[in-house]
Design a protein around this motif. Structure first.
Motif, mmCIF file in Angstrom:
data_model
loop_
_atom_site.group_PDB
_atom_site.id
_atom_site.type_symbol
_atom_site.label_atom_id
_atom_site.label_comp_id
_atom_site.label_asym_id
_atom_site.label_seq_id
_atom_site.Cartn_x
_atom_site.Cartn_y
_atom_site.Cartn_z
ATOM 1 N N ASN A 220 0.825 -1.216 0.000
ATOM 2 C CA ASN A 220 0.000 0.000 0.000
ATOM 3 C C ASN A 220 0.857 1.263 0.000
ATOM 4 O O ASN A 220 0.471 2.306 0.515
ATOM 5 C CB ASN A 220 -1.023 -0.003 1.144
ATOM 6 N N ALA A 221 2.036 1.131 -0.628
ATOM 7 C CA ALA A 221 2.903 2.280 -0.931
ATOM 8 C C ALA A 221 3.507 2.941 0.299
ATOM 9 O O ALA A 221 3.934 4.088 0.235
ATOM 10 C CB ALA A 221 2.159 3.318 -1.781
ATOM 11 N N GLY B 296 12.229 -2.745 -9.531
ATOM 12 C CA GLY B 296 11.042 -3.561 -9.725
ATOM 13 C C GLY B 296 9.785 -2.727 -9.547
ATOM 14 O O GLY B 296 9.856 -1.519 -9.264
ATOM 15 N N THR B 297 8.638 -3.344 -9.717
ATOM 16 C CA THR B 297 7.375 -2.603 -9.658
ATOM 17 C C THR B 297 6.331 -3.337 -8.826
ATOM 18 O O THR B 297 6.301 -4.565 -8.786
ATOM 19 C CB THR B 297 6.777 -2.389 -11.069
ATOM 20 N N THR B 298 5.492 -2.546 -8.172
ATOM 21 C CA THR B 298 4.311 -3.067 -7.479
ATOM 22 C C THR B 298 3.099 -2.315 -8.008
ATOM 23 O O THR B 298 3.092 -1.078 -8.023
ATOM 24 C CB THR B 298 4.412 -2.867 -5.961
ATOM 25 N N GLU B 299 2.092 -3.056 -8.448
ATOM 26 C CA GLU B 299 0.837 -2.462 -8.896
ATOM 27 C C GLU B 299 -0.300 -2.961 -8.023
ATOM 28 O O GLU B 299 -0.362 -4.144 -7.689
ATOM 29 C CB GLU B 299 0.543 -2.826 -10.356
ATOM 30 N N VAL B 300 -1.181 -2.045 -7.644
ATOM 31 C CA VAL B 300 -2.382 -2.378 -6.883
ATOM 32 C C VAL B 300 -3.579 -1.974 -7.727
ATOM 33 O O VAL B 300 -3.789 -0.780 -7.982
ATOM 34 C CB VAL B 300 -2.399 -1.663 -5.521
ATOM 35 N N ASP C 100 4.918 3.461 -7.172
ATOM 36 C CA ASP C 100 6.021 4.432 -7.256
ATOM 37 C C ASP C 100 5.629 5.695 -7.994
ATOM 38 O O ASP C 100 6.467 6.566 -8.247
ATOM 39 C CB ASP C 100 7.265 3.804 -7.898
ATOM 40 N N GLU C 101 4.354 5.838 -8.319
ATOM 41 C CA GLU C 101 3.859 7.064 -8.955
ATOM 42 C C GLU C 101 3.079 7.862 -7.914
ATOM 43 O O GLU C 101 2.029 7.435 -7.441
ATOM 44 C CB GLU C 101 3.003 6.725 -10.170
ATOM 45 N N ASP C 102 3.607 9.029 -7.552
ATOM 46 C CA ASP C 102 3.071 9.812 -6.429
ATOM 47 C C ASP C 102 1.579 10.112 -6.567
ATOM 48 O O ASP C 102 0.865 10.167 -5.563
ATOM 49 C CB ASP C 102 3.843 11.131 -6.295
ATOM 50 N N TRP D 9 -2.513 8.024 -2.656
ATOM 51 C CA TRP D 9 -3.709 8.114 -1.824
ATOM 52 C C TRP D 9 -4.780 7.133 -2.295
ATOM 53 O O TRP D 9 -5.428 6.456 -1.486
ATOM 54 C CB TRP D 9 -4.250 9.538 -1.821
ATOM 55 N N GLU D 10 -4.946 6.999 -3.597
ATOM 56 C CA GLU D 10 -5.944 6.071 -4.132
ATOM 57 C C GLU D 10 -5.574 4.630 -3.776
ATOM 58 O O GLU D 10 -6.442 3.828 -3.424
ATOM 59 C CB GLU D 10 -6.052 6.233 -5.648
ATOM 60 N N ILE D 11 -4.285 4.301 -3.847
ATOM 61 C CA ILE D 11 -3.827 2.955 -3.485
ATOM 62 C C ILE D 11 -4.140 2.666 -2.025
ATOM 63 O O ILE D 11 -4.603 1.575 -1.675
ATOM 64 C CB ILE D 11 -2.318 2.810 -3.764
ATOM 65 N N ARG D 12 -3.922 3.646 -1.158
ATOM 66 C CA ARG D 12 -4.153 3.416 0.271
ATOM 67 C C ARG D 12 -5.638 3.321 0.607
ATOM 68 O O ARG D 12 -6.000 2.768 1.648
ATOM 69 C CB ARG D 12 -3.460 4.501 1.088
ATOM 70 N N GLN D 13 -6.486 3.854 -0.266
ATOM 71 C CA GLN D 13 -7.918 3.631 -0.090
ATOM 72 C C GLN D 13 -8.320 2.238 -0.575
ATOM 73 O O GLN D 13 -9.226 1.624 -0.025
ATOM 74 C CB GLN D 13 -8.717 4.695 -0.846
#
Length: 277
Positions: free
Chosen positions: A54-55, A62-66, A72-74, A78-82
């Protein structure tokens, strides 16, 4: 083919340049509605991986996508943490307000939810985890299990798709653990994606899938049923087997019999065998 709701690719992570890798070429996918238990030896990187999801931490490479959003894209944080809420080990560290109601409201205010919807969401989330009778209580006066359920309510109010539990029962007494595990089961039944970092094998047995980490990478990723067919793997790593599984291991002793993960069903099977002899 179903698209992963969490997609980690080739993750490396270290806090300092000259430090050994905490995550080392790790790849991991989770799918909508799964309940995944992440086990591992001390220092294996379990909690670091949880914070990637959750960032709270960003990969060194490497990359993490939710749900398709890169951590890693600012603009996405906030949307990821929701979408992916986290419940931590110590519930006292999560409270910021004087009452449970105000604490649940805090995240909603930050999300810009209007007052009428906020009231509705607080009611719904608190009822979901049976903490609605304590909304006016001071969080620090609750029991450990109630505190964790209040923390879960604060996340549920944001309407996430994913819940991440980072050793969330490790500081609780048996009754508190039972309360939180009951809540996890209910969330799973409602279709939430659950990621549970744990060291407790009986908790892991409730998941759909077990991921085992060592030295920053994944060494086993199996269905729960398949994972627990090799208790020697866990005993070699100083995990204490649940008593009923330990007894099965002793009785099996290279007989190639399948291990049963439901203690009640195993006891019934033993009784049935005994009654026919």
């Amino acid at each position: 083919m179903q698209k992963a709701i969490i997609d980690c690719r080739d993750l490396y992570f270290t806090y300092e340049e000259e430090q050994e890798w905490i995550l080392n070429n790790l790849s991991f996918q989770a799918y909508r509605g799964e309940w995944i238990a992440i086990l591992g030896t001390n220092g294996s990187g379990k909690s670091t991986l949880a914070r990637m999801l959750n960032a709270l931490l960003i990969p060194t490479s490497g990359t993490t996508e939710v749900d398709g959003l890169r951590t890693d894209e600012d603009d996405h944080v906030w949307e990821i943490r929701q979408k992916a809420g986290m419940v931590f080990q110590n519930p006292d560290h999560q409270f910021v307000a004087a009452t449970v109601r105000d604490d649940i409201a805090f995240g909603l205010e930050n999300a810009g939810i209007d007052r009428e919807e906020m009231i509705e969401r607080i009611k719904a989330a608190s009822e979901q985890v049976a903490i609605d009778g304590h909304l006016d209580a001071e969080p620090h006066r609750l029991s450990g299990g109630q505190k964790q359920r209040a923390a879960i309510a604060g996340i549920l109010a944001l309407r996430p798709d994913i819940m991440i539990f980072d050793e969330s029962t490790s500081m609780l007494d048996p009754e508190g653990r039972k309360e939180v595990m009951k809540t996890m089961n209910e969330l799973h039944e409602r279709g939430f994606t659950l990621i549970m970092i744990t060291h407790d094998l009986q908790e892991a047995m409730q998941a759909d899938r077990v991921v085992f980490m060592e030295k920053g990478t994944i060494v086993k990723d199996l269905s729960t049923e398949a994972f627990f067919q090799d208790p020697a793997f866990l005993m070699d790593r100083n995990f204490h087997l649940p008593y009923f599984l330990e007894v099965q291991a002793y009785l099996n002793d290279n007989k190639q019999q399948a291990y049963m993960l439901d203690e009640d069903e195993w006891v019934k099977m033993l009784c049935k065998l005994h009654s026919t002899t």
